[in-house]
Design an enzyme around this catalytic site. Structure first.
Site, PDB file in Angstrom:
ATOM      1  N   CYS A   1      27.267  14.487 -43.987  1.00 17.16           N
ATOM      2  CA  CYS A   1      27.636  13.130 -43.580  1.00 17.16           C
ATOM      3  C   CYS A   1      27.779  13.083 -42.057  1.00 17.16           C
ATOM      4  CB  CYS A   1      28.962  12.755 -44.249  1.00 17.16           C
ATOM      5  SG  CYS A   1      29.505  11.084 -43.840  1.00 17.16           S
TER       6      CYS A   1
ATOM      7  N   GLN B   1      18.118  30.542 -32.637  1.00 18.09           N
ATOM      8  CA  GLN B   1      18.323  29.122 -32.325  1.00 18.09           C
ATOM      9  C   GLN B   1      17.522  28.255 -33.292  1.00 18.09           C
ATOM     10  OE1 GLN B   1      18.122  28.388 -27.825  1.00 18.09           O
ATOM     11  NE2 GLN B   1      17.302  30.446 -28.003  1.00 18.09           N
TER      12      GLN B   1
ATOM     13  N   TYR C   1      13.477  13.990 -37.736  1.00 16.46           N
ATOM     14  CA  TYR C   1      13.919  15.165 -38.492  1.00 16.46           C
ATOM     15  C   TYR C   1      13.198  15.284 -39.823  1.00 16.46           C
ATOM     16  CZ  TYR C   1      17.142  16.957 -35.154  1.00 16.46           C
ATOM     17  OH  TYR C   1      17.643  17.535 -34.025  1.00 16.46           O
TER      18      TYR C   1
ATOM     19  N   HIS D   1      22.123  27.105 -34.344  1.00 14.05           N
ATOM     20  CA  HIS D   1      21.943  25.646 -34.287  1.00 14.05           C
ATOM     21  C   HIS D   1      21.849  25.012 -35.671  1.00 14.05           C
ATOM     22  CE1 HIS D   1      20.167  26.093 -29.921  1.00 14.05           C
ATOM     23  NE2 HIS D   1      21.452  26.403 -30.004  1.00 14.05           N
TER      24      HIS D   1
HETATM   25  N1  APR Z   1       5.284  33.996 -29.564  1.00 15.80           N
HETATM   26  C1  APR Z   1       6.408  34.108 -28.825  1.00 15.80           C
HETATM   27  N2  APR Z   1       6.828  33.154 -27.982  1.00 15.80           N
HETATM   28  C2  APR Z   1       6.086  32.028 -27.892  1.00 15.80           C
HETATM   29  C3  APR Z   1       4.914  31.833 -28.641  1.00 15.80           C
HETATM   30  C4  APR Z   1       4.521  32.884 -29.507  1.00 15.80           C
HETATM   31  N3  APR Z   1       3.417  32.786 -30.252  1.00 15.80           N
HETATM   32  N4  APR Z   1       4.416  30.614 -28.314  1.00 15.80           N
HETATM   33  C5  APR Z   1       5.241  30.060 -27.425  1.00 15.80           C
HETATM   34  N5  APR Z   1       6.258  30.908 -27.150  1.00 15.80           N
HETATM   35  C6  APR Z   1       7.385  30.728 -26.246  1.00 15.80           C
HETATM   36  C7  APR Z   1       7.147  29.767 -25.103  1.00 15.80           C
HETATM   37  O1  APR Z   1       6.505  30.438 -24.020  1.00 15.80           O
HETATM   38  C8  APR Z   1       8.572  29.337 -24.766  1.00 15.80           C
HETATM   39  O2  APR Z   1       9.159  30.216 -23.811  1.00 15.80           O
HETATM   40  O3  APR Z   1       8.436  30.157 -26.986  1.00 15.80           O
HETATM   41  C9  APR Z   1       9.316  29.492 -26.090  1.00 15.80           C
HETATM   42  C10 APR Z   1       9.725  28.196 -26.734  1.00 15.80           C
HETATM   43  O4  APR Z   1      10.688  27.544 -25.920  1.00 15.80           O
HETATM   44  P1  APR Z   1      11.413  26.202 -26.373  1.00 15.80           P
HETATM   45  O5  APR Z   1      10.393  25.254 -26.925  1.00 15.80           O
HETATM   46  O6  APR Z   1      12.248  25.751 -25.233  1.00 15.80           O
HETATM   47  O7  APR Z   1      12.308  26.674 -27.617  1.00 15.80           O
HETATM   48  P2  APR Z   1      13.781  27.294 -27.629  1.00 15.80           P
HETATM   49  O8  APR Z   1      14.012  28.174 -26.449  1.00 15.80           O
HETATM   50  O9  APR Z   1      13.991  27.869 -28.988  1.00 15.80           O
HETATM   51  O10 APR Z   1      14.660  25.980 -27.479  1.00 15.80           O
HETATM   52  C11 APR Z   1      16.053  26.101 -27.586  1.00 15.80           C
HETATM   53  O11 APR Z   1      16.341  23.730 -27.571  1.00 15.80           O
HETATM   54  O12 APR Z   1      15.670  21.622 -28.274  1.00 15.80           O
HETATM   55  C12 APR Z   1      16.566  22.642 -28.453  1.00 15.80           C
HETATM   56  O13 APR Z   1      17.883  23.065 -30.341  1.00 15.80           O
HETATM   57  C13 APR Z   1      16.565  23.208 -29.858  1.00 15.80           C
HETATM   58  O14 APR Z   1      16.914  25.455 -30.613  1.00 15.80           O
HETATM   59  C14 APR Z   1      16.217  24.648 -29.676  1.00 15.80           C
HETATM   60  C15 APR Z   1      16.665  24.922 -28.249  1.00 15.80           C
END
Ligand code: APR
Length: 258
Positions: free
Chosen positions: A130, A104, A70, A122
């Protein structure tokens, strides 16, 4: 549908909309330099999955490992700036009666870009608390007042139970703040259009907001370079990076609605 046709179709869906929801995920911040969770990674933290580190059990087992991860994200996020996608979302407040951002993301970049109604489902990585129900309530901790390192989770300065400091983010296995999820459900249920930007749609309950909005009659626009689990609920998909697509959408909307 060509890219231009898709943008025109999205503008058509937005025309006449009064209430617009932006449901955003890690992808919207990618062009700011914040790594997403599920795209391929390299570097120091590549071998760890978010699901392995972002849990209360991982923190209990190895607080320093989770703290270091983190701190790496915290230090990175402190230095990044919003990108044109975040600014386009903020600008939408000039175009519609009500714009609510359900994010998120824990990076706070929607606020920095000027959005005024942001629900951080989130939590926020720049806030700390804490790890224990310190004196029966959540105790927030100001990191700047502590002597801490990025390697070791510091003890909570308030806690009689030996709690340590953790980020105020929602981990897998934890509940979202009640007020946040209630607000998300009510705004999703009454919006005219929901833009779903940069999320893989894998994490609940955020992942079910588009289908819920659609059931209540909202039009769904997805902005993502990839097809996702959300795509089947979308009336139109704009395939590309949100830092390019969202400003183009705002410009096209303004041109058609002068
Ligand atoms: N513009 C838009 N979308 C994009 C871009 C971009 N430039 N680059 C990547 N992406 C897309 C990817 O194709 C993917 O579908 O963003 C998405 C990211 O997905 P994740 O990494 O799974 O992120 P997210 O959906 O926010 O994850 C949800 O998971 O780990 C937990 O708490 C964490 O809030 C997070 C939650």
């Amino acid at each position: 549908m060509t890219d231009n046709d898709a943008v025109r179709e999205a503008v058509r869906l937005l025309r006449g909309a009064r209430r617009v929801v932006i449901s955003s995920g890690a992808g919207i911040s990618k062009e700011s330099g914040v790594p997403t969770f599920r795209d391929a990674h390299d570097g120091l933290w590549a071998r760890f999955q978010a699901e392995e580190l972002a849990t209360p059990w991982a923190f209990e087992r190895d607080p320093d490992l989770v703290w270091s991860w983190y701190m790496y994200r915290y230090e990175l996020i402190k230095q990044v700036k919003p990108n044109p996608g975040h600014y386009a979302v903020a600008e939408m407040e000039d175009l519609f009666d009500e714009v609510v951002v359900l994010t998120q993301n824990v990076d706070g970049l929607h606020w920095v870009a000027g959005s005024t109604d942001v629900v951080e489902l989130h939590g926020n990585i720049q806030r700390f608390k804490c790890s224990k129900p310190c004196r029966g309530k959540t105790a927030y901790v100001y990191l700047d007042t502590l002597d801490y390192t990025t390697e070791t989770a510091p003890p909570c300065p308030h806690c009689p139970e030996g709690g340590v400091v953790r980020p105020d983010v929602v981990w897998f296995g934890e509940s979202l703040p009640t007020w946040a999820i209630e607000r998300a459900y009510t705004t999703a249920a009454r919006c005219d259009v929901m833009l779903v930007v940069g999320t893989s749609g894998t994490v609940q309950p955020a992942a079910s907001l588009p289908s819920m909005a659609r059931e209540q009659g909202a039009r769904i626009i997805e902005v993502n370079p990839q097809e996702t689990l959300i795509s089947r609920f979308a009336h139109v998909a704009l395939r590309g990076p949100s830092g390019e697509i969202l400003p183009a959408l705002v410009t096209a909307y303004r041109e058609e609605n002068v």
